[in-house]
Design an enzyme around this catalytic site. Structure first.
Site, mmCIF file in Angstrom:
data_model
loop_
_atom_site.group_PDB
_atom_site.id
_atom_site.type_symbol
_atom_site.label_atom_id
_atom_site.label_comp_id
_atom_site.label_asym_id
_atom_site.label_seq_id
_atom_site.Cartn_x
_atom_site.Cartn_y
_atom_site.Cartn_z
ATOM 1 N N HIS A 52 -63.396 -5.603 43.793
ATOM 2 C CA HIS A 52 -63.857 -4.519 42.931
ATOM 3 C C HIS A 52 -65.194 -4.887 42.308
ATOM 4 C CE1 HIS A 52 -61.635 -7.148 40.101
ATOM 5 N NE2 HIS A 52 -62.642 -6.831 39.272
ATOM 6 N N SER A 53 -65.762 -3.934 41.605
ATOM 7 C CA SER A 53 -66.978 -4.109 40.824
ATOM 8 C C SER A 53 -66.735 -3.473 39.461
ATOM 9 C CB SER A 53 -68.143 -3.413 41.533
ATOM 10 O OG SER A 53 -69.316 -3.466 40.754
#
Length: 134
Positions: A52-53
């Site tokens: 994820h970011s």
């Protein structure tokens, strides 16, 4: 938008003592106010974490025990960082995709975050992440 070069290894002060070393992480060490601390452990062989970011949140990762790889991607470049020292941490800027893999047996990953958990701050799909970088 953040780039790979915004992610860097930061030395954590280490106090040497024959009885055992001591390291301290305070706000003088990392460039953000600490809002959340959590850790990953008992990660099964072959498992991956991350993926994820964050739109706003920054994180600081430390291998308290063992080792693991952090794969960073800014939408243009990819870099792999191996964390295996409890007196060094990886600062991950916002808007950087991260994956954690190749955890050694008994490894513990400490994560210090600049914000509390907020699902709306996450980008969980890599293609969605790439769209935000355009």
């Amino acid at each position: 938008m953040s780039k790979i070069q915004d992610c860097k290894i930061i030395a954590i002060p280490k106090i040497h003592d024959p009885r055992g070393n001591l390291s301290v992480i305070e706000e003088q060490v990392i460039p953000f106010e600490i809002k959340r601390v959590y850790y990953l452990y008992d990660v099964p062989a072959g498992a991956e974490r991350g993926g994820h970011s964050h739109k706003e949140q920054q994180e600081f990762l430390v291998a308290l025990s063992g080792s693991f790889e952090v794969i960073l991607n800014d939408g243009e470049r990819e870099k792999t960082v191996v964390l295996n020292k409890p007196y060094e941490g990886l600062l991950i800027a916002n808007n950087i995709w991260r994956e954690l893999r190749n955890f050694s047996s008994g490894s513990v990953c400490l994560v210090i975050a600049s914000d509390v958990f907020e699902e709306s701050d996450y980008i969980r799909g890599f293609n969605d992440f790439l769209q935000t970088k355009r």
